[in-house]
Design an enzyme around this catalytic site. Structure first.
Site, PDB file in Angstrom:
ATOM      1  N   TRP A 111       0.814  -1.222   0.000  1.00 43.83           N
ATOM      2  CA  TRP A 111       0.000   0.000   0.000  1.00 43.83           C
ATOM      3  C   TRP A 111       0.849   1.274   0.000  1.00 43.83           C
ATOM      4  CZ3 TRP A 111      -1.299  -3.487   4.258  1.00 43.83           C
ATOM      5  CH2 TRP A 111      -2.275  -4.409   3.901  1.00 43.83           C
ATOM      6  N   HIS A 112       2.026   1.211  -0.581  1.00 44.93           N
ATOM      7  CA  HIS A 112       2.898   2.385  -0.622  1.00 44.93           C
ATOM      8  C   HIS A 112       3.002   2.944  -2.039  1.00 44.93           C
ATOM      9  CE1 HIS A 112       5.128   0.734   3.199  1.00 44.93           C
ATOM     10  NE2 HIS A 112       3.884   1.139   3.443  1.00 44.93           N
ATOM     11  N   TYR A 113       1.961   2.770  -2.831  1.00 40.54           N
ATOM     12  CA  TYR A 113       2.018   3.242  -4.213  1.00 40.54           C
ATOM     13  C   TYR A 113       2.083   4.774  -4.257  1.00 40.54           C
ATOM     14  CZ  TYR A 113      -3.072   3.266  -3.340  1.00 40.54           C
ATOM     15  OH  TYR A 113      -4.319   3.447  -2.804  1.00 40.54           O
TER      16      TYR A 113
END
Length: 569
Positions: free
Chosen positions: A506-508
């Site tokens: 979830w670090h896009y």
């Protein structure tokens, strides 16, 4: 079919559906300035209009409200009084909620990796696994930020939302294993990003209660801020006649009933619209407003305000792979606490605990969503080695690696003109060969940790690392093609494991990258009175986990904007 694979999506579950004490402080702050958008005036005027009440938008709005009138528009609801968000014991329940009212909106990239975007005040900080760590000093220098103000801004954030996590024996064994295999020095507990092994911070307090970026609105001047919930911005308005370049001057948003509202900037050369709608939402909204690749806009019958080919380009997502390590003895429940910053292009983290599962709150059936990672799965002895059973909850944990950077890049395109619809996103995981090489090194580091003396009591002596890889790889964690053929039953190579089990952490980021879409002050190039401040502007992920830096950036830019405003009065 999609629900089946989401239910198995490894590392929502990897990260723990855990049982920790239920907090008695599950109470919303008394925000007199926060209300539902329904019934608000059809036309209003402010000094600053901020689109998106997420990880950057909340601290930004709180700061600007000290000397200006601010409207903060959030498409979702509040994170308070929702145990699926506030309680650590229910972690993952919000991510599994597929309803229209969910604080999490699922999207699946064209790569076949299932992901999520926030739809709630506080943004990703209301959904994530809570790890809190600053960016490194080199990163700060490369971004051209003022180091003193950066440190002040981090401290401002930490006073509200950062805590030292408990450090139990399993996490300590992982830490000692990392040190034993050479991920040194031992940096102890610190928020700082330093090569070696450390315990980082968390946004969960000692009672297991989540603190989010929405809590930073406690800093706001109630007289200077209006926060509207369930207010979805459909487009930014521009004045183009009699100007050398377009000037942003308002927005159109709709409330939950579909009623349209318009908010405009007051007169004044320093008043601005600031987009903080997230990595997907910010480039999507620019395009919906007429700023983006002209061919794409015309294909959607959107009037082109400015042909900007770089909007939606430079999309990145850090590939994450994890290995499930069964334990012969109980493992304490823990979120991400320890991290090994290897210096070889990967970060190694860990999460563990028995009885992963349920507790998701009213109407939740989250324990049904995780197959072999549900409370019904366990490890029992066989003549050869342990295998999965449904007799009782399993015990063990996950050691994962995240590729830093990354170097592989993708793009985003509009799917429809509806801002509620997800755009089409491609990340191209491992397209750059160096990313795959770094993943392999990360898996090799995990193997050395698992085989270390420090970790010996938490692994079965007769279970090989290859068996752990095969056990993990046997579970569908994404929508990519499954392994098949004569060699499918064999332990995968590290390269195959990386490709087969890749998922998101979830670090896009990217899509409105500094130097291409916005300048160094986050102003949209070629447009007046419009900025983008969030992770969409970043071409390289900060630190091991970005949320601390995104909250810091909201505060940092709020201070800079106010200083400029006040100096010119």
């Amino acid at each position: 079919m999609m629900d089946r694979f989401w239910s198995l999506r490894l590392f929502v579950a990897i990260f723990l559906f855990i049982h920790s004490p239920i907090c008695s402080c599950d109470k919303a702050p008394n925000y007199s300035f926060m209300r539902d958008a329904t019934g608000t005036p059809t036309t209003s005027y402010y000094d600053y209009i901020i689109i998106g009440g997420g990880t950057a938008g909340c601290p930004l709005a709180a700061t600007l409200s000290q000397n200006a009138s601010v409207l903060l528009l959030e498409r979702g609801g509040a994170p308070y009084n929702n145990p699926n968000i506030t309680r650590l014991s229910a972690f993952g329940a919000a991510l599994s909620d597929l309803s229209e009212d969910s604080p999490s909106q699922r999207f699946v990239s064209e790569d076949g990796v299932i992901n999520a975007r926030a739809r709630v005040l506080g943004g990703g900080s209301a959904l994530n696994a809570g790890f809190y760590t600053r960016a490194g000093t080199k990163y700060v220098r490369n971004m051209g930020w003022d180091g003193a103000l950066v440190n002040e801004s981090y401290s401002w954030v930490e006073a509200k939302v950062a805590f030292q996590p408990p450090m139990g024996p399993w996490q300590t064994a992982v830490k000692d294993g990392l040190l034993e295999v050479g991920i040194v020095p031992n940096n102890g507990f610190t928020y700082d990003h330093i090569n070696g092994t450390k315990f980082g911070g968390t946004i969960f307090d000692r009672n297991g209660y989540r603190h989010t970026a929405a809590d930073l609105l406690e800093y706001a001047d109630p007289k200077g801020i209006t926060v509207l919930l369930h207010a979805t911005v459909h487009r930014i308005l521009f004045r183009t006649q009699g100007t050398t370049k377009p000037i942003a001057n308002g927005v159109v948003y709709r409330d939950r009933t579909g009623q349209a509202h318009r908010a405009y900037l007051k007169e004044g050369s320093f008043n601005e619209i600031i987009v903080s709608a997230g990595t997907l939402g910010s480039p999507q909204l620019l395009m919906l407003s007429g700023i983006g690749p002209s061919a794409q806009l015309q294909a959607q019958n959107i009037t082109v305000v400015m042909d900007q080919p770089y909007v939606g380009q430079g999309m990145y997502d850090n590939p994450m792979n994890a290995v499930f390590v069964p334990s012969p003895i109980p493992v304490e429940v823990s979120l991400i606490e320890v991290v090994g910053i290897t210096g070889e292009g990967t970060y190694v983290e860990a999460a563990g605990g028995e009885n992963f599962g349920g507790g998701g709150g009213s109407g939740s059936s989250t324990r049904d969503y995780y197959a072999m990672f549900s409370p019904k799965a366990t490890l029992v002895e066989s003549k050869s080695m342990p295998k999965l059973s449904s007799a009782q909850p399993f015990q063990g944990g996950f050691i994962l690696e995240k590729v830093m950077g990354p170097l592989s890049t993708g793009h985003l395109e509009l799917r429809t003109r509806n801002p509620n619809d997800n755009p089409v996103v491609t990340f191209n995981y491992f397209q750059h060969p160096d990313d795959l090489k770094r993943c392999v090194r990360g898996i090799q580091t995990i193997e050395r940790v698992v085989q270390s003396k420090a970790f010996a009591r938490y692994k079965y002596w007769d279970m090989s690392f290859e068996h752990m890889l095969n056990l993990t790889a046997s579970t569908p964690v994404n929508l990519r093609p499954r392994r098949s053929g004569p060699g499918a039953s064999l332990p995968p190579s590290a390269e195959e494991f990386c490709q087969h089990t890749v998922t998101t952490i979830w670090h896009y980021h990217g899509g409105c990258v500094v130097g291409r879409v916005v300048d160094g002050d986050y102003k949209v190039i070629g447009i007046d009175r419009l900025r983008v401040i969030d992770m969409s502007t970043v071409g390289y992920c900060p630190g091991t986990n970005p949320q601390a830096t995104v909250m810091m950036l909201g505060r940092y830019m709020g201070v800079k904007i106010l200083r400029e405003r006040l100096s010119k009065k």
